[in-house]
Write a protein that holds these residues in place. Sequence first.
Motif, short mmCIF file in Angstrom:
data_model
loop_
_atom_site.label_atom_id
_atom_site.label_comp_id
_atom_site.label_asym_id
_atom_site.label_seq_id
_atom_site.Cartn_x
_atom_site.Cartn_y
_atom_site.Cartn_z
N ARG A 21 1.20 -3.67 -12.29
CA ARG A 21 1.26 -4.96 -11.61
C ARG A 21 2.61 -5.61 -11.89
N GLY B 255 3.66 1.54 -1.60
CA GLY B 255 4.41 1.63 -2.85
C GLY B 255 5.56 0.66 -3.01
N GLU C 254 -5.66 3.45 3.32
CA GLU C 254 -4.83 3.06 2.17
C GLU C 254 -5.00 1.57 1.86
N GLN D 138 -8.05 1.57 -0.32
CA GLN D 138 -7.76 2.24 -1.59
C GLN D 138 -6.94 1.35 -2.52
N HIS D 139 -6.00 0.60 -1.96
CA HIS D 139 -5.09 -0.20 -2.79
C HIS D 139 -5.38 -1.70 -2.70
N GLN D 140 -6.59 -2.05 -2.32
CA GLN D 140 -6.93 -3.46 -2.12
C GLN D 140 -6.65 -4.29 -3.37
N GLU E 115 -2.74 1.52 -13.90
CA GLU E 115 -2.42 0.48 -12.92
C GLU E 115 -1.12 -0.22 -13.29
N LEU F 34 -4.58 -3.75 -5.91
CA LEU F 34 -3.15 -3.89 -6.17
C LEU F 34 -2.52 -4.87 -5.19
N ILE F 35 -2.89 -4.75 -3.90
CA ILE F 35 -2.32 -5.64 -2.89
C ILE F 35 -2.66 -7.09 -3.22
N ALA G 233 0.83 -1.22 0.00
CA ALA G 233 0.00 0.00 0.00
C ALA G 233 0.86 1.26 0.00
#
Length: 882
Positions: A634, A295, A345, A348-350, A632, A352-353, A293
């Motif tokens: 990944r 970065g 966060e 917000q970044h679920q 995005e 991506l995580i 989250a």
Amino acid sequence: MTSSTPNSTNSLRATFLDYFGEQGHRIVPSASLVPQNDPTLLFTNAGMVPFKNVFTGQETRPYSRATTAQKVVRAGGKHNDLDNVGYTARHLTFFEMMGNFSFGDYFKAEAIEFAWTLLTRDFGLPKEKLLATVYAEDEEAAGLWRKIAGLPDDKIIRIATSDNFWRMGDTGPCGPCSEIFYDHGPEVFGGPPGSPDEDGDRFVEIWNLVFMQYFEDPPGTRTPLPRPSIDTGMGLERFAAVMQGKRDVYDTDTLRALIEASANTLNQDADGPLRASHRVVADHLRSSAFLIADGVLPAKDGRGYVLRRIMRRAMRHLQRLGAHEPVFYKLLPALIRQMGGAYPELVQHQALIAETMRGEEERFTALLERGMSLLNDETSRLGASEALPGDVAFKLYDTFGFPLDLTQDALREQGRTVDVSGFDAAMTEQRQRARAAWVGSGDTATETVWFDARDKFGPSEFLGYVSERSDAEVRMIARGNEILDHADAGQDVAVLLNQTPFYGESGGQVGDHGTLIAPGLRVEITDTQKRNGDMLVHYGRVVEGTLKPGMAVTAEVDHHRRQAVRGHHSATHLLHEALRRQLGTHVTQKGSLNAPDRLRFDVSQPRPITQDELAAVEAAVNARIRENTAVETRIMTPEKAVAEGAMALFGEKYGDEVRVVSMGLGDEERTAYSVELCGGTHVGRTGEIGPFRIVSENGVSAGVRRIEAVCGLAADRLTQEADARLARMADLLKSTVAEAPDRLAALVEERRNLERQVSELQRRLATGAAETGNETINGVTLAARDLGDVSPRELKGMAEAIGKQIGSGIVALVSSADGKGSVVIALTPDLTERFDAVALVREASAVMGGKGGGGRRDMAQAGGPDANAEAVFDMLRKTLSA
């Protein structure tokens, strides 16, 4: 999110912050786990780290009191608790540090009163369960504990060691500490701090108050600070255990919920034989999610490598628990239910995580199968408890990508160790072989400097995906192939930092510009390049002060330039996809440049791209920009990326994992409009690119077309310049801009008509003077005409017409249009055996200062800088007279 009971971790956090907020403290949100103000730290490892520069006076804040719940990770460097996590009652890689801070405002008396009141009144801890330690020489603190808290002398323990004296470093602010302990009671083994049994579990430290009152110089001399300050730290998980009647942090509500989530997912007993594995997974889930989250993404070096270690350690324990497919990411919702309210966060970044966790577990599963098979074969040959040879561990690492720490963790279950010295020796031998091969490749001595630096310092850590400013430590300074021990103002330098937000030129994206600054120092960076693969070297000039290795500097990228560069880079991705959709999938990238003022994009394309096709491509790119969707990124294997539709560039070398950049709304076939493998920097949302304009299209080689384009401010400037030119044109045409095209078309047609009329008049003039302008020499008629400003294109037609009029003879026509001479010589058919028009016109060209001409035997044309008609005619007269 979970509701909070009075002693839940969430409630305790809220009570702490609210209490100090009521005491005039600014409630400051947790800073990132990636330190922005300390280049020596891998992660934020204490609550005071975000305020370090405030304590040293390098930074000021609009408040003098603060309180925080700070995210902390201790899994690398000096504070590394990774190997103990899961096997002890208190060790965690991730925890929350509660703290209250005074920057020259209040001091010991207030700090002690705040702590005592909060613990005994607001949290309701029994006073008789608490005791305090003080530094042995700090009688002031001991007296305050007696006065404010009413503690008897036997509960004020004097500690003479450095355990109760805090230092920021070898030099800088320092001062005595006072720790508050909770007594679990005589039924629990252990003695008070300072006693032989202090490592037992009876007395647990719950809060540390640091009284920052001195400045320490290198020799050890201390001088009083003009504005003494306060720094406190309370580990939330450890305090929650006390408040919830537990002696193990893993039994507290938040961590217990995560443990039960893994147990339920894998249908395992949370307190069974594999209890430690559940605990490892619970802790590492928090570390991994919060780091991603903030970065950090899995990588081979630096922070990314520590994250990978944490994730893979958790995944290894998940496999011990029976997981045969990715499970780690499935536990993320349980974490968000527990902590998402306090740390948005995570929400917000679920996506991506989860994506990062799943991809990493898929890669790890394949790696583990290969590595464990070899490891089991090797250990089967060893005696009981015999260490694994270091060269075998290195083979696992070098051939299968099986890191040493993973091998050690797997062998720990068998009661084995690894011959680490043998592993290090094998690593050194490999480096020596690589160096010998590299030196033999013919690279320059200058590059040898960076090879040595890579061997000594390792790769640079790039922070530029998430930050354009960070503190860093100067590792090396060079000029050419010379390593410098310092560089003064006016000197050009190449600087290596331990971490940097500067992007090194690669993949078509230019290197960053910016500054390195420190007190009394300024270095202007004018380029950043990659050296020896993954070292980022900053090239520039010292403009103020003296730069030395070991210095702490603030590295700051030129924000506006970077913004323009990443806009053009992101636009290139959209342009690539728009071209493929408009022209066909044969279109692939053959080269690119992403600069602040423009982009250049070379693509495979066998024919010129029409204006209509370019207009359609430009419209498609602008449509994607206006969608303003998130860009995005990944991390995945190249194979999986390509399988999911990512564009890979032919001829590019990709590692075991790649960054996949997606942008624009997708469709039934793809999750996004553009999906490409790319290591560059990009905008956060497509709308940040701004307007997009194609400037030109042309060929650069067989089958390759080049498109140049601009976006953002560069596109705005292009539009403004075009508007200014249109306005000027309209002014000259005495019309409005809207009417200008029709007015210009009318003028062009009018000019064409006039040119046709002039041409016809010139033709009539030339042919009409056939009788009066001719002369006869040796029986040959010479029709010589000086036509003045007649277009050279008209000469052949006029010569042919005059030849027909005279019937037999030589026609010589000279014009001086546009300040240059042009001559045509024509022969009637009966003279082509005697004369050659090509030979005659070449002589005429020489007379005009030219270099020959060409044509047919009966008609030829040439030119020259000197339109001397009479000289040409005299040459012809001499030829006919001979």
